[in-house]
Scaffold this active site. Structure first.
Site: not given
Ligand SMILES: [Zn+2]
Ligand SMILES: *[C@@H]1O[C@H](CO)[C@@H](O)[C@H](O)[C@H]1NC(C)=O
Ligand SMILES: *[C@@H]1O[C@H](CO)[C@@H](O)[C@H](O)[C@H]1NC(C)=O
Ligand SMILES: *[C@@H]1O[C@H](CO)[C@@H](O)[C@H](O)[C@H]1NC(C)=O
Ligand SMILES: *[C@@H]1O[C@H](CO)[C@@H](O)[C@H](O)[C@H]1NC(C)=O
Ligand SMILES: *[C@@H]1O[C@H](CO)[C@@H](O)[C@H](O)[C@H]1NC(C)=O
Length: 523
Positions: A275-276, A333, A406, A481
């Site tokens: 999902r990032e 994820r 992120s 991140e």
């Molecule tokens: Zn991550």
């Protein structure tokens, strides 16, 4: 305060999911297992109307209390979005929320993202559509401004449904795969895996050393391995070969190269967590920027660095999870591996599955943080670890490894599993990390922090940088991140891809120059 055992019993009565969590390990029992949560069928796309993201403030809690909360989070397989020294962001449906309310002081809770479903929709809006939203460039982003933005968007979508679209402004069309300019619209959109791989092919056709205009750049595709669902994990690797006859040319700083000196490799990966989305986009932007600058100017930092390092970028290490996040379940994820989990739960959290001080998790395969049954059980971590550990066979040495995630705006060095395991290079890693964070801040004014991973987030074993540093001896191991700090969370709107990518590009350039100055060409 209730004891943890009592709380969990209470929770298990309140939420059916815990029944699964406490069930026996084998998946072959004849007792029908209750679905732990709503799983999307093959055709439907998961929706999040019942979900909100909450921020729990650590400050009123002592260490013991914090640990209790983390235990509950793990036992309930809650979806943790981000942890920091000050707070934790968790996605909760109304049932889960009710249960946590019974356990935590109410003042410790802040609803952080109220309308998750709309945010999911917002993040998939194309840049052209965005142009009609009057607020989206108006200065500071606040909770309020996001909500206003969502309101405008929904209004517009409704109108569109009634067939009343406004005419689009006539922009000169730029081919997204025209990579001779960093302004290509490719960087203003999130892309499917197929499109990313086409971008990689186009990098080769644009920048490989078959033309006079590319300053001797060699770029090739590298095949990292296969995913569980049989997709190929690809990377792109670039280098400018030393021009031995060019020594003394002022444009080419003399880097004394031994004939048998090993090549130094700088590896960037992204996408461990499906999902990032901004990580993979940023990784491609970075490589594009590097090649473009080097081809434009043989005296540029990019060209100098490409003469000293081989840069290898693997933009999407988890293609199965990413595609699933795009097509079915935006919050996905993990990878998509069948691990014999109960209730049809699939997937291993890649960043808990690397083989340095790996520990099995208390949570089940239904958890977003499931570490797998053993280290490197995941196809993807195994393939990437083999790439890192076989550097000698390629005639090189991986000197830097950066893993993009992120969100949180952090730049972190090992270790993640424990702060007691202190890297011998900590001081240098911190110094370079602080410089990277500063370079990133300077770019757009967005705050980035540097530090040790265990310190800046919650301690987590099985992390990629722990492995790269602890096992494969990559001195400059970092995880980043990227944006933001939680306003959009994973649903960063496309308009923020370019600024985010621009920041991390500045950070990575700083890091490469730091290593160059220290190890390749010391004064
Ligand atoms: Zn991550
Ligand atoms: C690519 O973009 C550049 C800059 O906008 C432009 O000059 C060039 O003509 C374009 N190339 C192609 C093949 O469209
Ligand atoms: C170099 O020239 C080739 C052939 O003319 C072209 O296809 C390619 O896009 C150019 N690359 C750059 C970086 O300008
Ligand atoms: C890239 O250029 C080199 C040198 O000209 C050549 O040997 C290689 O085959 C090219 N690679 C691709 C993928 O075109
Ligand atoms: C995976 O792909 C390869 C070829 O790319 C094919 O031979 C193989 O059968 C595929 N395996 C599965 C399980 O689909
Ligand atoms: C290599 O160096 C020589 C001498 O400076 C120069 O003439 C030549 O253009 C260089 N070649 C490349 C590919 O940069």
């Amino acid at each position: 305060m209730k004891s943890i055992a009592r709380t969990v019993v209470f929770l298990s009565l309140a939420i059916p999911t815990i029944v699964v969590a406490s069930g026996s390990g084998s998946g072959s029992g004849s007792v029908p297992v209750q679905q732990p949560f709503h799983l999307p069928s093959d055709r439907e796309v998961e929706r999040y109307e019942d979900d909100k993201v909450w921020r729990i403030d650590w400050s009123p809690m002592d260490h013991g209390r914090k640990k209790h909360v983390m235990n509950v989070v793990e036992l309930l397989d809650l979806d943790v979005w981000h942890t920091s020294q000050w707070s934790i962001d968790i996605r909760l449906n109304s049932k889960q929320l009710e249960v946590l309310y019974g356990y935590l002081p109410n003042e410790a809770f802040h609803p952080f993202i109220n309308d998750l479903q709309s945010l999911v929709e917002l993040s998939s809006v194309q840049e052209e559509e965005y142009d009609y939203i009057p607020f989206h460039l108006s200065g500071e982003t606040t909770q309020e401004s996001v909500e206003r933005e969502l309101f405008e968007l929904m209004k517009k979508k409704k109108k569109k449904g009634k067939g009343r679209t406004k005419p689009k402004p006539s922009l000169p069309p730029i081919d997204p795969y025209n990579l001779t300019t960093i302004d290509t619209p490719f960087h203003d959109k999130f892309h499917s895996l197929k499109e990313m791989y086409k971008f990689g092919d186009t990098l080769i056709s644009t920048f490989n050393d078959t033309h006079q205009n590319t300053s001797g750049i060699h770029i090739k595709e590298v095949d990292i391995g296969k995913t569980y669902e049989n997709r190929t994990i690809k990377g792109w690797s670039a280098k400018i070969h030393h021009n031995k006859t060019g020594e003394g040319d002022p444009g080419y700083p003399t880097v004394t190269v031994d004939e048998d000196e090993v090549e130094l490799e700088f590896v960037v990966i992204a996408g461990q967590h499906g999902r990032e989305w901004v990580g993979p986009s940023s990784a491609l932007y970075f490589l594009h920027h590097l090649l473009l600058r080097a081809s434009e100017d043989p005296k540029s930092d990019s060209a100098i660095l490409l003469r000293s390092f081989r840069f290898t970028v693997v933009p999407q290490i988890n293609p199965d999870g990413y595609e699933y996040s795009r097509d079915k379940s935006r919050m996905w994820r993990k990878n998509r591996q069948d691990v014999g989990g109960k209730g049809k739960c699939l997937g291993i959290d890649l960043n808990s599955n690397w083989g340095y001080k790996w520990r099995s998790s208390k949570s089940t395969a239904c958890s977003e943080g499931y570490a797998g049954r053993e280290a490197f059980e995941a196809y993807e971590t195994k393939a990437m670890s083999e790439y890192l550990s076989s550097a000698a066979e390629r005639g090189n040495r991986v000197r830097a490894f950066v893993d993009l995630h992120s969100y949180g705006q952090l730049f972190m060095f090992p270790f993640a599993h424990s702060c007691d395991d202190f890297p011998p290079d900590a001081e240098m890693l911190m110094e370079a990390g602080l410089g990277v964070a500063k370079a990133m801040r300077t770019k757009q004014g967005e705050g980035y922090e540097a530090g040790q991973a265990c310190d800046l987030t919650y301690r987590a074993p099985g992390d990629a940088i722990d492995y790269s540093y602890g096992v494969t001896d990559v001195r400059w191991s970092y995880s980043a991140e990227l944006r933001d700090t939680g306003t959009y969370g994973f649903m960063l709107p496309p308009k923020l891809i370019r600024p985010t990518a621009d920041e991390i590009t500045a950070g990575l350039m700083y890091l490469a120059k730091f290593i160059y100055a220290l190890e390749v060409n010391p004064p």
